[in-house]
Design an enzyme around this catalytic site. Structure first.
Site, mmCIF file in Angstrom:
data_model
loop_
_atom_site.group_PDB
_atom_site.id
_atom_site.type_symbol
_atom_site.label_atom_id
_atom_site.label_comp_id
_atom_site.label_asym_id
_atom_site.label_seq_id
_atom_site.Cartn_x
_atom_site.Cartn_y
_atom_site.Cartn_z
ATOM 1 N N ALA A 170 -10.213 -16.862 -2.119
ATOM 2 C CA ALA A 170 -9.384 -15.957 -3.174
ATOM 3 C C ALA A 170 -9.282 -14.642 -2.813
ATOM 4 C CB ALA A 170 -10.456 -15.963 -4.511
ATOM 5 N N PHE A 172 -8.712 -10.247 -3.531
ATOM 6 C CA PHE A 172 -9.439 -9.190 -4.416
ATOM 7 C C PHE A 172 -8.841 -8.939 -5.442
ATOM 8 C CE2 PHE A 172 -6.213 -6.336 -2.704
ATOM 9 C CZ PHE A 172 -6.197 -5.605 -3.768
ATOM 10 N N LYS A 196 -14.777 -19.406 -1.474
ATOM 11 C CA LYS A 196 -14.920 -18.214 -0.588
ATOM 12 C C LYS A 196 -14.284 -17.159 -1.440
ATOM 13 C CE LYS A 196 -13.207 -15.744 2.336
ATOM 14 N NZ LYS A 196 -13.349 -14.627 1.773
ATOM 15 N N GLU A 199 -14.233 -10.885 -0.055
ATOM 16 C CA GLU A 199 -15.510 -10.002 0.502
ATOM 17 C C GLU A 199 -15.300 -8.523 -0.312
ATOM 18 O OE1 GLU A 199 -12.599 -10.991 2.160
ATOM 19 O OE2 GLU A 199 -12.044 -9.440 3.576
ATOM 20 N N SER A 249 -2.382 -12.797 0.888
ATOM 21 C CA SER A 249 -1.348 -12.191 1.470
ATOM 22 C C SER A 249 -0.546 -13.195 2.451
ATOM 23 C CB SER A 249 -1.967 -11.081 2.447
ATOM 24 O OG SER A 249 -2.784 -11.574 3.390
ATOM 25 N N CYS A 304 0.030 -9.312 -8.147
ATOM 26 C CA CYS A 304 1.014 -10.112 -7.283
ATOM 27 C C CYS A 304 2.294 -10.179 -8.287
ATOM 28 C CB CYS A 304 0.740 -11.571 -7.053
ATOM 29 S SG CYS A 304 0.310 -12.350 -8.622
ATOM 30 N N GLU A 404 5.787 -5.668 0.748
ATOM 31 C CA GLU A 404 4.887 -5.439 -0.317
ATOM 32 C C GLU A 404 4.213 -4.144 -0.525
ATOM 33 O OE1 GLU A 404 2.044 -8.451 -0.922
ATOM 34 O OE2 GLU A 404 2.354 -8.554 -3.098
#
Ligand code: NAD
Length: 519
Positions: A170, A172, A196, A199, A249, A304, A404
């Site tokens: 995933a 952030f 996961k 972080e 990304s 997004c 982006e």
């Protein structure tokens, strides 16, 4: 720590309360239904983006821990895949209720770790909750096909079975919503999942897996490890992981798609975006401009589906000064401050990147008609804040258009006709989302027919489909062929099994040996 955040951190079992030690609390792995302290040597600092204080430490889970997590998923699959669909549905009913009850707590934690406003965090958690609610329809979404009497006494039925151990990676920007696109859907179909989380803000995902246990999800159905590239490579390479869901990304998505697919896994990757909002001169001006402001700068542009490019068509270009005035009025502050319209960017690095892209636009000839680069936020002088920023007269060749930006920066252009706007959008490599603002049905229809983008809004600025549909970003924004959530999501986490059977009456004439295919 912030008052709001500190209370949450202390209240939550996935973090050790910081008060007894000067060391920040640690994020745990979640293995076999328990929060387990990692033996990692390397730790990543978890910071509050509004202050840059270190509020926790995230482990780079060790190989042994990651292997243990996969083993736990593998063992759990043996029994979980044999539970009835109604048992799994009942857990989802309880789970959606628990998420609702804990919504505020989750939203406050998102605001602390990710920076967005609490109201926005709550809204985005709701969108994840809706996916869990749709999982309660598994009894409809997972039905198979049957055909009787395809030949004499012969029937065929085809039905969906789970894949086995799956994995979710995933980003952030939606720390609750996106994990909820992944593990509930995988689990309700009978799979187990290794998650996961990002972080940069793993807390919400940890709260959600803990709540899933409370809802009755057996130990091992969802396990959670932490880290960055090494954890991702581990997932791409592990022979027992059958499928990977990724959102994030382009760099990471392309790597995961290619490495995972090469290793024989089913992979779905939702990636970057450059979403255009087209403002027609016949639009309801007030409504269109308000919606554009929210979609460009909400969540500090870290969505997004943010409308990060505006195309003003014909006389609509005359509305630009009014639009700038509206954007100027937005209040920038820490996400838990009730006055905040937008919060900080996730990290110092993200802020530097955004500022560099604004600078590149100015250097390449764009007009900086609103400059939020030097915004000051009293009480949060060290935060990663950027105020609403607008670059006008941007062209498709500029770096600030091609990349982006993922910040509160709108790039704007004006064109003469709807055809010109469609051409710009279709030539952009991304296909996540787009929106048109118009009061003319024929214009809207032409746009939806001719535009090559997977998710289209007509007077709807952020057209994220509700989970009775699927998230259908296209072209450069998606790799794979089966989208997230809805029926497509269920199809992603299941495979078809088809049974052809012949039951003949005892007195039927025995069949002769047949060597050729029946005609
Ligand atoms: P990211 O790619 O940096 O991180 C996503 C995940 O990949 C994290 O778990 C991270 O640990 C891992 N990762 C990061 N870099 C990696 C690398 N080089 N190799 C292997 N793994 C890596 O993304 P992010 O910054 O967390 O999220 C923002 C991005 O996600 C934006 O591009 C945004 O458009 C995209 N996004 C897309 C959607 C969508 O549905 N299309 C939704 C949300 C976010």
């Amino acid at each position: 720590l912030h008052t709001v955040g500190a209370k949450n951190l202390a209240a939550s079992t996935w973090l050790r309360c910081a008060s007894s030690s000067s060391k920040p609390p640690t994020i745990k792995n979640w293995i076999n239904g328990r929060a387990v302290e990692s033996k990692a040597k390397d730790w990543i600092e978890l910071t509050n983006p509004a202050t840059n204080e270190v509020i926790g430490l995230v482990p780079k889970s060790t190989q042994a821990e990651m292997n243990e997590a996969v083993e736990s998923c593998k063992q759990a699959f043996r029994t979980w895949s044999k539970t009835t669909i109604l048992q799994r549905q009942q857990i989802m009913f309880r789970y959606q209720d628990l998420i609702k009850k804990n919504m505020r707590r989750i939203a406050e934690n998102i605001s602390l770790e990710q920076g967005k406003t609490v109201a926005d965090a709550e809204g985005s958690t709701l969108r994840g909750l809706q996916v869990v609610e749709s999982c309660c329809s598994v009894t409809f979404l997972q039905t198979g096909d049957t055909m009787h009497s395809v030949a004499k006494d012969m029937d065929i039925h085809s039905y969906r079975v789970p894949l086995g151990v799956t994995a979710g990676i995933a980003p952030f920007n939606f720390p609750a919503m996106i994990p909820l696109w992944m593990f509930p859907v995988a689990a309700v179909c009978g799979n187990t999942m290794l998650m996961k989380p990002s972080e940069q803000d793993p807390g919400a995902c940890m709260m959600l897996v803990e709540l899933a246990k409370e809802a009755g999800l057996p130990d091992g159905v969802v396990n959670c490890i932490h880290g960055q590239h090494e954890a991702v490579t581990f997932i791409c390479d592990h022979p027992d992981i059958r499928a990977i869901s990724f959102v994030g990304s382009d760099t990471a998505g392309n790597y995961i798609y290619e490495r995972g697919s090469k290793n024989g896994k089913r992979v779905q990757c939702n990636m970057g975006a450059k979403n255009h909002g087209v403002i027609m001169p016949d639009a309801n001006k007030e409504q269109a401009l308000n919606q554009l402001v929210g979609a460009a700068f909400g969540a500090a542009g870290q969505r997004c589906m943010a409308l990060s490019t505006a195309i003003f068509v014909g006389k609509a270009r005359e509305w630009i000064p009014e639009f700038v005035e509206k954007a100027k009025k937005l209040r920038v502050s820490a996400g838990h401050e009730p006055t905040a319209d937008l919060g900080p960017l996730i990290s110092k690095k993200a802020k530097e990147r955004v500022l560099d892209l604004v600078e590149s636009g100015v250097n390449e000839g764009a007009k900086l008609i609103l400059d939020g680069r030097n915004v000051k936020v009293p009480g949060y002088e060290n935060g990663n804040f950027v105020g609403p920023t607008i670059l006008h007269e941007v062209t498709p060749k500029m770096k600030c258009y091609k990349e982006e930006i993922f910040g509160p920066v709108l790039v704007s252009m004006s064109v003469d006709t709807l055809d010109d706007a469609i051409k710009v959008i279709n030539e952009n490599p991304y296909g996540n989302g787009t929106a048109i603002f118009t009061t003319n049905g024929a214009t809207a229809r032409k746009f939806t027919q001719e535009i090559d983008v997977g998710q289209i809004g007509v007077n709807v600025p952020i057209p994220v489909p509700l989970p009775m549909f699927s998230f259908t970003g296209s072209r450069g924004s998606f790799r794979g062929d089966t989208n997230f959530y809805g029926r497509n999501g269920m199809n992603f986490y299941t495979q078809l099994k088809t049974v052809t059977s012949q039951w003949r009456q005892e007195d039927a004439t025995p069949m002769d040996v047949q060597m050729a295919m029946p005609t």
